[in-house]
Design a protein around this motif. Structure first.
Motif, PDB file in Angstrom:
ATOM      1  N   GLU A  31      58.678  35.563  31.430  1.00 18.91           N
ATOM      2  CA  GLU A  31      57.741  34.524  31.844  1.00 18.91           C
ATOM      3  C   GLU A  31      56.720  35.468  32.460  1.00 18.91           C
ATOM      4  O   GLU A  31      57.182  36.242  33.607  1.00 18.91           O
ATOM      5  N   ILE A  32      55.195  35.382  32.385  1.00 17.99           N
ATOM      6  CA  ILE A  32      54.239  36.022  33.087  1.00 17.99           C
ATOM      7  C   ILE A  32      54.406  35.204  34.496  1.00 17.99           C
ATOM      8  O   ILE A  32      54.491  33.953  35.075  1.00 17.99           O
ATOM      9  N   ALA A  33      54.767  35.641  36.074  1.00 14.40           N
ATOM     10  CA  ALA A  33      55.016  34.957  36.840  1.00 14.40           C
ATOM     11  C   ALA A  33      53.504  34.910  37.663  1.00 14.40           C
ATOM     12  O   ALA A  33      52.693  35.024  37.512  1.00 14.40           O
ATOM     13  N   PRO A  34      53.845  33.467  37.370  1.00 10.72           N
ATOM     14  CA  PRO A  34      52.854  33.081  38.632  1.00 10.72           C
ATOM     15  C   PRO A  34      51.968  33.528  39.580  1.00 10.72           C
ATOM     16  O   PRO A  34      50.589  34.437  39.382  1.00 10.72           O
ATOM     17  N   GLN A  35      52.397  34.579  40.047  1.00 12.16           N
ATOM     18  CA  GLN A  35      51.563  35.239  41.339  1.00 12.16           C
ATOM     19  C   GLN A  35      51.041  36.682  40.316  1.00 12.16           C
ATOM     20  O   GLN A  35      50.361  37.419  41.085  1.00 12.16           O
ATOM     21  N   VAL A  36      51.056  37.395  39.761  1.00 11.69           N
ATOM     22  CA  VAL A  36      50.145  37.774  38.891  1.00 11.69           C
ATOM     23  C   VAL A  36      48.932  37.537  37.985  1.00 11.69           C
ATOM     24  O   VAL A  36      47.499  37.746  38.413  1.00 11.69           O
ATOM     25  N   TRP A  37      49.055  36.313  37.372  1.00 12.43           N
ATOM     26  CA  TRP A  37      48.293  35.238  37.177  1.00 12.43           C
ATOM     27  C   TRP A  37      47.067  35.051  38.769  1.00 12.43           C
ATOM     28  O   TRP A  37      45.606  35.360  38.419  1.00 12.43           O
ATOM     29  N   ASP A  38      47.348  35.434  40.581  1.00 10.05           N
ATOM     30  CA  ASP A  38      46.836  35.296  41.098  1.00 10.05           C
ATOM     31  C   ASP A  38      45.867  36.835  41.891  1.00 10.05           C
ATOM     32  O   ASP A  38      44.866  36.658  41.788  1.00 10.05           O
ATOM     33  N   ALA A  39      46.305  37.788  41.080  1.00 16.37           N
ATOM     34  CA  ALA A  39      46.172  38.637  41.480  1.00 16.37           C
ATOM     35  C   ALA A  39      45.018  38.837  40.671  1.00 16.37           C
ATOM     36  O   ALA A  39      43.996  39.348  40.898  1.00 16.37           O
ATOM     37  N   LEU A  40      45.135  38.692  39.194  1.00 13.98           N
ATOM     38  CA  LEU A  40      44.200  39.100  37.981  1.00 13.98           C
ATOM     39  C   LEU A  40      42.984  37.730  37.940  1.00 13.98           C
ATOM     40  O   LEU A  40      42.069  37.897  37.293  1.00 13.98           O
ATOM     41  N   ARG A  41      43.722  37.024  38.281  1.00 16.91           N
ATOM     42  CA  ARG A  41      42.688  35.799  38.932  1.00 16.91           C
ATOM     43  C   ARG A  41      41.545  36.036  40.496  1.00 16.91           C
ATOM     44  O   ARG A  41      40.442  34.968  40.566  1.00 16.91           O
ATOM     45  N   SER A  42      41.846  37.373  41.099  1.00 14.13           N
ATOM     46  CA  SER A  42      41.527  37.454  42.444  1.00 14.13           C
ATOM     47  C   SER A  42      40.100  37.612  42.779  1.00 14.13           C
ATOM     48  O   SER A  42      38.622  37.830  41.753  1.00 14.13           O
ATOM     49  N   PRO A  43      39.536  37.275  43.090  1.00 15.56           N
ATOM     50  CA  PRO A  43      37.494  36.380  43.007  1.00 15.56           C
ATOM     51  C   PRO A  43      36.774  38.151  43.568  1.00 15.56           C
ATOM     52  O   PRO A  43      35.811  38.953  43.054  1.00 15.56           O
ATOM     53  N   ASP A  44      37.989  39.357  44.144  1.00 13.36           N
ATOM     54  CA  ASP A  44      37.562  40.624  44.114  1.00 13.36           C
ATOM     55  C   ASP A  44      36.986  41.124  42.520  1.00 13.36           C
ATOM     56  O   ASP A  44      36.706  42.060  42.803  1.00 13.36           O
ATOM     57  N   LEU A  45      37.966  40.647  41.342  1.00 13.83           N
ATOM     58  CA  LEU A  45      37.388  40.899  40.394  1.00 13.83           C
ATOM     59  C   LEU A  45      36.596  40.638  39.723  1.00 13.83           C
ATOM     60  O   LEU A  45      36.352  39.546  38.949  1.00 13.83           O
ATOM     61  N   THR A  46      35.348  41.136  40.018  1.00 15.66           N
ATOM     62  CA  THR A  46      33.958  40.216  39.218  1.00 15.66           C
ATOM     63  C   THR A  46      33.707  40.919  38.151  1.00 15.66           C
ATOM     64  O   THR A  46      34.799  42.436  37.503  1.00 15.66           O
ATOM     65  N   PRO A  47      32.974  40.615  36.985  1.00 13.28           N
ATOM     66  CA  PRO A  47      33.337  40.300  35.657  1.00 13.28           C
ATOM     67  C   PRO A  47      32.275  41.757  35.317  1.00 13.28           C
ATOM     68  O   PRO A  47      32.495  42.851  34.098  1.00 13.28           O
ATOM     69  N   ASP A  48      31.541  42.776  36.349  1.00 12.97           N
ATOM     70  CA  ASP A  48      31.207  43.999  36.313  1.00 12.97           C
ATOM     71  C   ASP A  48      32.381  45.093  36.120  1.00 12.97           C
ATOM     72  O   ASP A  48      32.511  46.623  35.684  1.00 12.97           O
ATOM     73  N   VAL A  49      33.697  44.755  36.475  1.00 10.89           N
ATOM     74  CA  VAL A  49      35.225  45.870  36.916  1.00 10.89           C
ATOM     75  C   VAL A  49      35.874  45.352  35.988  1.00 10.89           C
ATOM     76  O   VAL A  49      37.286  46.107  35.721  1.00 10.89           O
ATOM     77  N   PHE A  50      35.731  43.870  35.294  1.00  8.63           N
ATOM     78  CA  PHE A  50      37.574  43.408  35.667  1.00  8.63           C
ATOM     79  C   PHE A  50      36.984  42.344  34.571  1.00  8.63           C
ATOM     80  O   PHE A  50      36.963  41.204  34.710  1.00  8.63           O
ATOM     81  N   ARG A  51      38.076  41.914  33.302  1.00  3.20           N
ATOM     82  CA  ARG A  51      37.451  41.006  32.551  1.00  3.20           C
ATOM     83  C   ARG A  51      38.778  40.437  32.050  1.00  3.20           C
ATOM     84  O   ARG A  51      38.889  41.321  31.093  1.00  3.20           O
ATOM     85  N   LEU A  52      39.814  38.998  32.422  1.00  2.00           N
ATOM     86  CA  LEU A  52      40.931  38.701  31.828  1.00  2.00           C
ATOM     87  C   LEU A  52      40.464  37.843  30.355  1.00  2.00           C
ATOM     88  O   LEU A  52      39.712  37.115  30.888  1.00  2.00           O
ATOM     89  N   GLY A  53      41.554  38.380  29.400  1.00  3.55           N
ATOM     90  CA  GLY A  53      41.112  37.628  28.342  1.00  3.55           C
ATOM     91  C   GLY A  53      39.855  38.075  27.286  1.00  3.55           C
ATOM     92  O   GLY A  53      39.267  37.407  26.663  1.00  3.55           O
ATOM     93  N   GLU A  54      39.781  39.406  27.503  1.00  6.92           N
ATOM     94  CA  GLU A  54      37.679  39.888  27.229  1.00  6.92           C
ATOM     95  C   GLU A  54      38.543  41.381  26.700  1.00  6.92           C
ATOM     96  O   GLU A  54      38.094  41.703  26.783  1.00  6.92           O
ATOM     97  N   VAL A  55      38.360  41.074  25.040  1.00  3.52           N
ATOM     98  CA  VAL A  55      38.655  43.194  24.738  1.00  3.52           C
ATOM     99  C   VAL A  55      37.514  43.321  24.023  1.00  3.52           C
ATOM    100  O   VAL A  55      36.969  42.090  23.246  1.00  3.52           O
ATOM    101  N   SER A  56      36.813  43.771  24.279  1.00  5.86           N
ATOM    102  CA  SER A  56      35.553  44.635  23.484  1.00  5.86           C
ATOM    103  C   SER A  56      35.582  46.118  23.331  1.00  5.86           C
ATOM    104  O   SER A  56      36.270  46.617  24.168  1.00  5.86           O
ATOM    105  N   THR A  57      34.608  46.507  22.511  1.00  3.01           N
ATOM    106  CA  THR A  57      34.539  47.996  22.214  1.00  3.01           C
ATOM    107  C   THR A  57      32.862  48.796  22.861  1.00  3.01           C
ATOM    108  O   THR A  57      32.171  47.786  22.383  1.00  3.01           O
TER     109      THR A  57
END
Length: 138
Positions: free
Chosen positions: A112-138
């Motif tokens: 299982e993915i640890a709940p704290q992994v999602w906390d780290a990757l959903r941080s408000p510091d990760l703005t869409p200009d540098v990180f998008r969770l669940g979006e793959v593009s080319t």
């Protein structure tokens, strides 16, 4: 050389615990697991070495890897072996049972993915200009 997003020192800083003896292997395993199950579905800039170029993204991924290793320490299993194959177990008055359908270990808490992994990757510091969770593009 394979990427590993965290060091033993990072783990100790993150968890406040002394790293286990096999920390390098655990961090490498957590990196591979998160790359295959989470990070491959995200968008962020990487350098020629495949490492994130934005420091805030590198920090979040580092924390996610450390969180996964800490989770494994809490559940007592890092490979899914504890989740494989037993139907019922009795020790004194304690009785545990599980369907024998899941014999691969994929249904183990270690996979299982640890709940704290999602906390780290959903941080408000990760703005869409540098990180998008669940979006793959080319």
């Amino acid at each position: 050389m394979a990427r590993v997003y965290a060091t033993a020192e990072d783990y100790q800083t993150y968890s406040g615990q002394a790293p286990p003896a096999d920390i390098a292997a655990l961090l490498a395993r957590a990196t591979r697991m998160l790359e295959s199950r989470v990070l491959r579905l995200c968008w962020y800039e990487v350098g020629s070495d495949g490492m994130p170029t934005a420091p805030v993204v590198a920090d979040a991924i580092r924390d996610a890897v450390c969180a996964q290793v800490q989770w494994w320490g809490e559940v007592g299993d890092s490979i899914g072996g504890a989740g494989a194959g037993w139907g019922s177990v009795e020790i004194g008055s304690a009785k545990l049972s599980r369907s024998l359908v899941g014999v691969s270990g994929d249904d183990s808490p270690a996979r299982e993915i640890a709940p704290q992994v999602w906390d780290a990757l959903r941080s408000p510091d990760l703005t869409p200009d540098v990180f998008r969770l669940g979006e793959v593009s080319t």
